[in-house]
Design a protein around this motif. Structure first.
Motif, PDB file in Angstrom:
ATOM      1  N   LEU A  93       0.340  -1.111   0.011  1.00 42.27           N
ATOM      2  CA  LEU A  93      -0.075  -0.178   0.152  1.00 42.27           C
ATOM      3  C   LEU A  93       0.859   1.153  -0.404  1.00 42.27           C
ATOM      4  CD1 LEU A  93      -2.563  -1.213   2.597  1.00 42.27           C
ATOM      5  CD2 LEU A  93      -3.259  -0.845   0.038  1.00 42.27           C
ATOM      6  N   LEU A  94       1.846   0.912   0.935  1.00 40.62           N
ATOM      7  CA  LEU A  94       2.940   2.571   0.791  1.00 40.62           C
ATOM      8  C   LEU A  94       3.935   2.715  -1.009  1.00 40.62           C
ATOM      9  CD1 LEU A  94       4.390   2.242   4.206  1.00 40.62           C
ATOM     10  CD2 LEU A  94       3.105   3.990   3.367  1.00 40.62           C
ATOM     11  N   GLY A  95       3.484   1.171  -1.140  1.00 39.75           N
ATOM     12  CA  GLY A  95       4.419   1.082  -2.589  1.00 39.75           C
ATOM     13  C   GLY A  95       3.389   1.874  -3.640  1.00 39.75           C
ATOM     14  N   LEU A  96       2.399   1.481  -3.677  1.00 38.11           N
ATOM     15  CA  LEU A  96       1.414   2.216  -4.376  1.00 38.11           C
ATOM     16  C   LEU A  96       0.693   3.461  -4.250  1.00 38.11           C
ATOM     17  CD1 LEU A  96      -1.672  -0.985  -4.410  1.00 38.11           C
ATOM     18  CD2 LEU A  96      -0.241   0.683  -5.982  1.00 38.11           C
ATOM     19  N   ALA A 136       8.740  11.912 -10.802  1.00 37.88           N
ATOM     20  CA  ALA A 136       7.650  11.417 -10.605  1.00 37.88           C
ATOM     21  C   ALA A 136       8.716   9.944 -10.837  1.00 37.88           C
ATOM     22  CB  ALA A 136       7.572  11.540 -12.659  1.00 37.88           C
ATOM     23  N   VAL A 137      10.054   9.873 -11.549  1.00 36.77           N
ATOM     24  CA  VAL A 137      10.585   8.493 -11.933  1.00 36.77           C
ATOM     25  C   VAL A 137      11.082   7.651 -10.609  1.00 36.77           C
ATOM     26  CG1 VAL A 137      13.077   7.931 -12.643  1.00 36.77           C
ATOM     27  CG2 VAL A 137      12.044   9.356 -14.161  1.00 36.77           C
ATOM     28  N   VAL A 138      11.245   8.830  -9.677  1.00 38.88           N
ATOM     29  CA  VAL A 138      11.771   8.613  -7.990  1.00 38.88           C
ATOM     30  C   VAL A 138      10.350   7.486  -7.790  1.00 38.88           C
ATOM     31  CG1 VAL A 138      12.055   9.531  -5.887  1.00 38.88           C
ATOM     32  CG2 VAL A 138      13.751   9.928  -7.520  1.00 38.88           C
ATOM     33  N   ASN A 139       9.278   8.480  -7.918  1.00 39.27           N
ATOM     34  CA  ASN A 139       7.964   7.574  -7.642  1.00 39.27           C
ATOM     35  C   ASN A 139       7.790   6.798  -8.257  1.00 39.27           C
ATOM     36  OD1 ASN A 139       5.435  10.269  -6.465  1.00 39.27           O
ATOM     37  ND2 ASN A 139       8.033  10.410  -5.413  1.00 39.27           N
ATOM     38  N   ILE A 140       7.977   6.184  -9.557  1.00 37.00           N
ATOM     39  CA  ILE A 140       7.603   5.403  -9.656  1.00 37.00           C
ATOM     40  C   ILE A 140       7.936   4.204  -9.400  1.00 37.00           C
ATOM     41  CG2 ILE A 140       7.217   3.719 -12.397  1.00 37.00           C
ATOM     42  CD1 ILE A 140       6.445   7.219 -13.081  1.00 37.00           C
ATOM     43  N   ILE A 141      10.320   4.449  -9.171  1.00 35.09           N
ATOM     44  CA  ILE A 141      10.632   3.274  -8.962  1.00 35.09           C
ATOM     45  C   ILE A 141      10.431   2.908  -7.641  1.00 35.09           C
ATOM     46  CG2 ILE A 141      13.234   2.763  -9.595  1.00 35.09           C
ATOM     47  CD1 ILE A 141      13.277   4.248 -11.889  1.00 35.09           C
ATOM     48  N   GLY A 142      10.447   4.182  -6.832  1.00 34.95           N
ATOM     49  CA  GLY A 142      10.685   3.507  -5.545  1.00 34.95           C
ATOM     50  C   GLY A 142       9.247   2.874  -5.117  1.00 34.95           C
ATOM     51  N   GLY A 143       8.402   3.448  -6.068  1.00 36.26           N
ATOM     52  CA  GLY A 143       6.735   2.647  -5.658  1.00 36.26           C
ATOM     53  C   GLY A 143       6.981   0.743  -6.188  1.00 36.26           C
ATOM     54  N   LEU A 144       7.794   1.014  -7.261  1.00 33.75           N
ATOM     55  CA  LEU A 144       7.841  -0.641  -7.010  1.00 33.75           C
ATOM     56  C   LEU A 144       8.736  -1.177  -6.500  1.00 33.75           C
ATOM     57  CD1 LEU A 144       7.988  -0.188 -11.551  1.00 33.75           C
ATOM     58  CD2 LEU A 144       5.962  -1.260 -10.539  1.00 33.75           C
ATOM     59  N   PHE A 145       9.791  -0.721  -6.115  1.00 25.46           N
ATOM     60  CA  PHE A 145      10.840  -1.430  -4.705  1.00 25.46           C
ATOM     61  C   PHE A 145       9.976  -1.240  -4.215  1.00 25.46           C
ATOM     62  CE2 PHE A 145      15.439  -0.760  -6.688  1.00 25.46           C
ATOM     63  CZ  PHE A 145      15.207  -1.237  -8.041  1.00 25.46           C
ATOM     64  N   LEU A 146       9.087  -0.723  -3.499  1.00 22.13           N
ATOM     65  CA  LEU A 146       8.478  -1.142  -2.627  1.00 22.13           C
ATOM     66  C   LEU A 146       6.925  -2.503  -2.464  1.00 22.13           C
ATOM     67  CD1 LEU A 146       7.498   2.204  -0.455  1.00 22.13           C
ATOM     68  CD2 LEU A 146       9.292   0.994   0.107  1.00 22.13           C
ATOM     69  N   ILE A 147       6.879  -2.503  -3.676  1.00 23.34           N
ATOM     70  CA  ILE A 147       5.747  -3.122  -3.723  1.00 23.34           C
ATOM     71  C   ILE A 147       6.032  -4.804  -3.776  1.00 23.34           C
ATOM     72  CG2 ILE A 147       4.177  -3.752  -6.150  1.00 23.34           C
ATOM     73  CD1 ILE A 147       3.118  -1.052  -5.696  1.00 23.34           C
ATOM     74  N   LEU A 148       7.521  -4.795  -4.884  1.00 22.69           N
ATOM     75  CA  LEU A 148       7.380  -5.921  -5.030  1.00 22.69           C
ATOM     76  C   LEU A 148       8.584  -6.463  -3.959  1.00 22.69           C
ATOM     77  CD1 LEU A 148       8.594  -5.230  -9.542  1.00 22.69           C
ATOM     78  CD2 LEU A 148       7.049  -6.491  -8.023  1.00 22.69           C
ATOM     79  N   LEU A 205       3.875   5.263  -5.789  1.00 27.13           N
ATOM     80  CA  LEU A 205       3.636   5.047  -7.949  1.00 27.13           C
ATOM     81  C   LEU A 205       2.795   5.204  -8.203  1.00 27.13           C
ATOM     82  CD1 LEU A 205       3.764   3.194 -10.419  1.00 27.13           C
ATOM     83  CD2 LEU A 205       2.836   1.302  -9.069  1.00 27.13           C
ATOM     84  N   VAL A 206       1.369   5.180  -7.723  1.00 28.64           N
ATOM     85  CA  VAL A 206       0.076   5.917  -8.531  1.00 28.64           C
ATOM     86  C   VAL A 206       0.243   7.701  -8.795  1.00 28.64           C
ATOM     87  CG1 VAL A 206      -2.363   6.841  -8.236  1.00 28.64           C
ATOM     88  CG2 VAL A 206      -1.751   4.999  -7.833  1.00 28.64           C
TER      89      VAL A 206
END
Length: 143
Positions: A13-16, A52-64, A19-20
């Motif tokens: 959820l924190l990753g989302l 934007a890049v940090v949010n997307i990559i960081g969010g994906l890293f948390l999710i995964l 990411l979003v």
């Protein structure tokens, strides 16, 4: 030790949460850029794309579940900067004060969750090999 189901759900959820908005920054870059410029952020356009890049990559890293401790601490710094630079309710007047105060406090709650996540996550070396593997897989290999 395997993370509990609740920690995994919280991490996803924190990753989302990152990411979003990262994807929204890409899709609605003009609105985000105007918001940043309205707050007098220097170098707003390159910072918009960087965030934007940090949010997307960081969010994906948390999710995964990749480099969770490192990413969580990175987002702590990010939230502190966003709170001070964009949700500076103490410099505002009128109806916007309540909304920006709410955003500021909400972000402190997210920051608290990130600190708990970072504190409960195992540290792992940042190396060019195996960076794509989950923290759990790396820790199993080290055992």
């Amino acid at each position: 030790m395997a993370p509990s189901v609740t920690v995994t759900i919280g991490r996803v959820l924190l990753g989302l949460y990152f990411l979003v908005p990262g994807l929204s920054k890409v899709a609605g870059s003009a609105d985000t850029l105007a918001y940043m410029q309205g707050h007098g952020i220097p170098f707003a356009e390159p910072l918009l794309w960087f965030s934007a890049v940090v949010n997307i990559i960081g969010g994906l890293f948390l999710i995964l579940g990749r480099h969770v401790k490192f990413v969580a601490y990175g987002f702590v710094v990010y939230i502190l900067l966003v709170n001070v630079l964009l949700h500076d309710f103490w410099t505002m007047e009128g109806d916007i004060v309540a909304r920006e105060t709410q955003n500021f406090v909400k972000n402190l709650g997210i920051l608290a969750g990130l600190l708990v996540l970072a504190g409960s996550s195992a540290a792992r070396k940042i190396t060019p090999t195996g960076w794509w593997r989950s923290d759990g897989a790396m820790l199993r290999d080290q055992a």
